[in-house]
Enzyme design. Structure first.
Site, mmCIF file in Angstrom:
data_model
loop_
_atom_site.group_PDB
_atom_site.id
_atom_site.type_symbol
_atom_site.label_atom_id
_atom_site.label_comp_id
_atom_site.label_asym_id
_atom_site.label_seq_id
_atom_site.Cartn_x
_atom_site.Cartn_y
_atom_site.Cartn_z
ATOM 1 N N ASP A 37 0.850 -1.189 0.000
ATOM 2 C CA ASP A 37 0.000 0.000 0.000
ATOM 3 C C ASP A 37 0.887 1.241 0.000
ATOM 4 O O ASP A 37 1.985 1.218 0.577
ATOM 5 C CB ASP A 37 -0.906 -0.005 1.249
ATOM 6 C CG ASP A 37 -2.176 0.805 1.030
ATOM 7 O OD1 ASP A 37 -3.261 0.194 0.938
ATOM 8 O OD2 ASP A 37 -2.079 2.047 0.929
ATOM 9 N N GLU A 169 -14.886 -8.652 -6.184
ATOM 10 C CA GLU A 169 -15.063 -9.191 -4.837
ATOM 11 C C GLU A 169 -16.490 -8.920 -4.362
ATOM 12 O O GLU A 169 -16.977 -7.813 -4.451
ATOM 13 C CB GLU A 169 -14.042 -8.547 -3.887
ATOM 14 C CG GLU A 169 -14.066 -9.124 -2.496
ATOM 15 C CD GLU A 169 -14.094 -10.646 -2.528
ATOM 16 O OE1 GLU A 169 -13.154 -11.267 -3.021
ATOM 17 O OE2 GLU A 169 -15.097 -11.241 -2.069
ATOM 18 N N ASN A 228 -24.426 -5.051 -6.798
ATOM 19 C CA ASN A 228 -24.569 -4.017 -5.771
ATOM 20 C C ASN A 228 -25.812 -3.172 -6.017
ATOM 21 O O ASN A 228 -26.503 -2.783 -5.073
ATOM 22 C CB ASN A 228 -23.312 -3.137 -5.721
ATOM 23 C CG ASN A 228 -22.262 -3.753 -4.818
ATOM 24 O OD1 ASN A 228 -22.507 -4.776 -4.190
ATOM 25 N ND2 ASN A 228 -21.101 -3.145 -4.749
ATOM 26 N N GLY A 277 -25.345 2.177 3.471
ATOM 27 C CA GLY A 277 -24.108 2.948 3.578
ATOM 28 C C GLY A 277 -22.973 2.088 3.081
ATOM 29 O O GLY A 277 -23.186 1.155 2.301
ATOM 30 N N CYS A 280 -19.525 1.225 -1.074
ATOM 31 C CA CYS A 280 -19.780 0.683 -2.412
ATOM 32 C C CYS A 280 -21.117 1.025 -3.054
ATOM 33 O O CYS A 280 -21.160 1.390 -4.224
ATOM 34 C CB CYS A 280 -19.639 -0.829 -2.364
ATOM 35 S SG CYS A 280 -17.970 -1.331 -1.992
ATOM 36 N N ARG A 350 -17.753 4.783 6.147
ATOM 37 C CA ARG A 350 -17.935 5.464 4.865
ATOM 38 C C ARG A 350 -19.408 5.421 4.447
ATOM 39 O O ARG A 350 -20.012 4.368 4.443
ATOM 40 C CB ARG A 350 -17.040 4.821 3.793
ATOM 41 C CG ARG A 350 -15.560 5.045 4.073
ATOM 42 C CD ARG A 350 -14.682 4.334 3.075
ATOM 43 N NE ARG A 350 -14.713 2.885 3.225
ATOM 44 C CZ ARG A 350 -13.988 2.041 2.496
ATOM 45 N NH1 ARG A 350 -13.180 2.499 1.568
ATOM 46 N NH2 ARG A 350 -14.068 0.742 2.683
HETATM 47 N N1 LIG Z 1 -15.269 -2.397 1.017
HETATM 48 C C1 LIG Z 1 -16.060 -3.324 0.518
HETATM 49 O O1 LIG Z 1 -16.943 -3.845 1.194
HETATM 50 C C2 LIG Z 1 -15.889 -3.789 -0.897
HETATM 51 C C3 LIG Z 1 -16.485 -4.998 -1.287
HETATM 52 C C4 LIG Z 1 -16.309 -5.433 -2.585
HETATM 53 C C5 LIG Z 1 -15.572 -4.666 -3.483
HETATM 54 N N2 LIG Z 1 -15.026 -3.474 -3.095
HETATM 55 C C6 LIG Z 1 -14.229 -2.717 -4.069
HETATM 56 O O2 LIG Z 1 -12.843 -3.015 -3.827
HETATM 57 C C7 LIG Z 1 -12.024 -1.855 -4.072
HETATM 58 C C8 LIG Z 1 -11.224 -1.519 -2.829
HETATM 59 O O3 LIG Z 1 -12.135 -1.180 -1.792
HETATM 60 P P1 LIG Z 1 -11.656 -1.018 -0.277
HETATM 61 O O4 LIG Z 1 -12.895 -0.853 0.530
HETATM 62 O O5 LIG Z 1 -10.689 -2.095 0.047
HETATM 63 O O6 LIG Z 1 -10.869 0.379 -0.377
HETATM 64 P P2 LIG Z 1 -9.899 0.995 0.741
HETATM 65 O O7 LIG Z 1 -9.965 2.456 0.542
HETATM 66 O O8 LIG Z 1 -10.214 0.409 2.064
HETATM 67 O O9 LIG Z 1 -8.459 0.454 0.325
HETATM 68 C C9 LIG Z 1 -7.809 0.791 -0.872
HETATM 69 C C10 LIG Z 1 -6.311 0.923 -0.566
HETATM 70 O O10 LIG Z 1 -5.610 1.098 -1.796
HETATM 71 C C11 LIG Z 1 -4.470 1.910 -1.514
HETATM 72 N N3 LIG Z 1 -3.915 2.447 -2.760
HETATM 73 C C12 LIG Z 1 -4.449 3.350 -3.601
HETATM 74 N N4 LIG Z 1 -3.649 3.547 -4.654
HETATM 75 C C13 LIG Z 1 -2.556 2.762 -4.474
HETATM 76 C C14 LIG Z 1 -1.381 2.518 -5.236
HETATM 77 N N5 LIG Z 1 -1.184 3.122 -6.399
HETATM 78 N N6 LIG Z 1 -0.460 1.650 -4.761
HETATM 79 C C15 LIG Z 1 -0.662 1.018 -3.574
HETATM 80 N N7 LIG Z 1 -1.771 1.199 -2.816
HETATM 81 C C16 LIG Z 1 -2.720 2.050 -3.267
HETATM 82 C C17 LIG Z 1 -5.033 2.966 -0.573
HETATM 83 O O11 LIG Z 1 -3.999 3.614 0.151
HETATM 84 C C18 LIG Z 1 -5.959 2.134 0.308
HETATM 85 O O12 LIG Z 1 -5.332 1.685 1.495
HETATM 86 C C19 LIG Z 1 -13.004 -0.764 -4.514
HETATM 87 O O13 LIG Z 1 -13.069 -0.744 -5.910
HETATM 88 C C20 LIG Z 1 -14.340 -1.212 -3.939
HETATM 89 O O14 LIG Z 1 -15.415 -0.724 -4.684
HETATM 90 C C21 LIG Z 1 -15.146 -3.045 -1.809
#
Ligand SMILES: NC(=O)c1ccc[n+]([C@@H]2O[C@H](COP(=O)([O-])OP(=O)(O)OC[C@H]3O[C@@H](n4cnc5c(N)ncnc54)[C@H](O)[C@@H]3O)[C@@H](O)[C@H]2O)c1
Length: 471
Positions: A37, A169, A228, A277, A280, A350
């Site tokens: 990260d 995911e 979603n 909320g 996503c 969020r």
């Molecule tokens: N949160 C959920 O419940 C969920 C479920 C399914 C899918 N998703 C999808 O998965 C994706 C990630 O969601 P999340 O909730 O994990 O986001 P998040 O914000 O919790 O985590 C994303 C991470 O990516 C890092 N990052 C960004 N750019 C980077 C780079 N260039 N190099 C290295 N690290 C980098 C950020 O610092 C952050 O820690 C999104 O597209 C979301 O829509 C989320």
């Protein structure tokens, strides 16, 4: 080109990257997983000895981290060498909604995906399978492909090759580990059979083959957005009916149960509440609306737009009911907020409905005492401060406090509002709470947590979402 997978790198150590790799690592002991990260502080927290400090709370997560971290699961800020050594790279970065420029408020901001693709293009070696784990607009794989190809053709980067897969995911926060261990389905989209089979092989170490669906890239990318959208649409549908139940003296729990027993409808996701909320639903529907408009499907876009509008309306409606019941005046009143996370069993705030409802109440001049078992004060501060057009952050911080338990929050308050379905709220000692609150004491329950007959017999005035008013 088929390659044995020995090392996997995941870019993005967030709510998806962390838990997903933890479960994959637990089920693939012969593969080394490194989650990277750009946020070094986050990586330090993932590496923290004290497992209570992990950046994410999910039931079962800390146990998995304890078991596998340092064996075949690593968290690192060394993005370059982690990518360089990987045979397969998951892109699991955030894809927020654009806040400015073309498509602001609707389109996905793909800057983090683009920078990840550039990192992969620059540092990877030999043949690499790149897996889209983030939720992405349909056809994003084309963008990733063109970034990778552009580098591939540059002299110094010759000898590299890539395959791109989509593997969205479907985990739900709060039950992420259970969902990952036992998914309803795993979706893999791609156009290279060998790469699809390679990723499928990794999942088959713990997921039944019959649950692994393989498709073309575009269907896979689009299916995640649509899943979603359908989930959020059910929440808005049942929430719209919660208002109708209140108006007609029907009971939303009975209606949900009766409707959900129809096998064609099913009982999941039919609980009325303060609205959806999480990071996503709103973002993904907004993106769907943007895509529909892009393809000239204005009526389809409008249909989905209403799912978001109804969600906002439900939150505003709850705030208005609270103000009305408290004689239209909240100044000099203290209101206890039970729960700030967008759902139970997560510390994620969020897009939590609590944010808008708390802001509405603060705008009416009350003081909030907030209790949530997993959300930190700094998170609450950040969420409530993003309202600077009304009050600056310093003024805002004088108007609320975070309490360490629900009784402390309830003490001397005029009303308590249940906003998150934490199980511990169900066993709250209502008599004790009544005795420490101001009189008349109100409960506004948006989560079907409090027994209204019991509360009312103790002396509370109680309003229950989808049921109305008891006294
Ligand atoms: N949160 C959920 O419940 C969920 C479920 C399914 C899918 N998703 C999808 O998965 C994706 C990630 O969601 P999340 O909730 O994990 O986001 P998040 O914000 O919790 O985590 C994303 C991470 O990516 C890092 N990052 C960004 N750019 C980077 C780079 N260039 N190099 C290295 N690290 C980098 C950020 O610092 C952050 O820690 C999104 O597209 C979301 O829509 C989320």
């Amino acid at each position: 080109m088929y390659k044995e997978i020995k090392k996997i790198c995941c870019i993005g150590a967030g709510y998806v990257g962390g838990p997903t790799m933890a479960v994959m690592a637990a089920n693939n002991p012969d593969i080394k997983f490194t989650v990277v990260d750009i946020n070094k502080q986050k990586i330090n927290l993932w590496n923290s000895k004290d497992l209570d400090e992990l950046p994410i709370y999910e039931p079962g997560l800390s146990e998995l981290i304890k078991k596998n971290r340092g064996k075949n699961l690593f968290f690192s800020s060394d993005i370059e060498s982690s990518i360089e050594n990987a045979d397969m790279i998951f892109i699991s970065v955030n894809t927020p909604t654009k806040t400015k420029g073309f498509g602001a408020g609707f389109a996905s901001d793909l800057k983090y995906v683009e920078s990840s693709a550039k990192e992969v293009a620059k540092y990877s070696k030999g043949h690499t399978i790149v897996v889209e784990k983030s939720t992405l607009p349909v056809k994003t794989a084309l963008t990733i492909k063109s970034i990778l190809t552009a580098y591939q053709e540059k002299g110094e980067h010759k000898g590299k090759s890539f395959d791109i897969l989509s593997n969205p995911e479907f985990l739900a926060e709060g039950t992420a580990i259970i969902n990952l261990q036992n998914p309803d389905r795993v979706l893999i989209g791609g156009d290279n059979k060998n790469s699809i089979e390679t990723l499928k092989g990794i999942y088959m170490n713990w997921v039944d083959e019959c649950k692994i669906l393989t498709t073309d890239l575009w269907s896979s990318e689009l299916s995640k957005l649509i899943s979603n959208a359908f989930l959020a649409q059910r929440i808005s549908s049942i929430n719209s009916i919660s208002a109708l139940c209140e108006a007609t003296e029907a009971n939303i729990s009975n209606v949900s149960k009766a409707v959900g027993m129809d096998k064609r409808i099913g009982s999941e996701f039919l609980n009325a509440g303060p609205g959806f909320g999480g990071s996503c639903f709103k973002k993904d529907i907004s993106n769907l609306i943007y895509i529909c408009k892009h393809y000239g499907l204005e009526d389809v876009a409008r249909y989905w737009e209403n799912v978001i509008l109804l969600n906002k309306w439900q939150q505003r409606r709850i705030s208005k009911i609270i103000v009305d019941k408290l004689f239209g005046n909240l100044s000099d009143k203290r209101i206890a907020i039970f729960g700030f996370a967008f759902k139970s069993d997560t510390n994620d705030t969020r897009e939590s409905p609590a944010i808008n409802i708390c802001r509405d109440l603060l705008d009416e001049g009350c003081f909030l005492s907030i209790y949530d078992p997993k959300v930190s004060s700094s998170q609450i501060k950040r969420e409530l401060s993003l309202h600077e057009n009304v009050r600056n952050s310093d003024q805002n911080n004088l108007l609320w406090e975070k309490n360490s338990n629900l009784y402390e929050a309830a003490k001397n308050s005029d009303a308590l509002v249940v906003l998150t379905d934490w199980v511990e709220f169900k066993s709250a000692d209502l008599k004790k709470i009544f005795n420490i609150m101001n009189y008349p004491s109100w409960i506004f329950d948006t989560r079907d947590i409090i027994n209204p007959e019991e509360a009312s017999s103790i002396g509370f005035n109680i309003w229950k979402l989808g049921n109305g008013f008891y006294s």
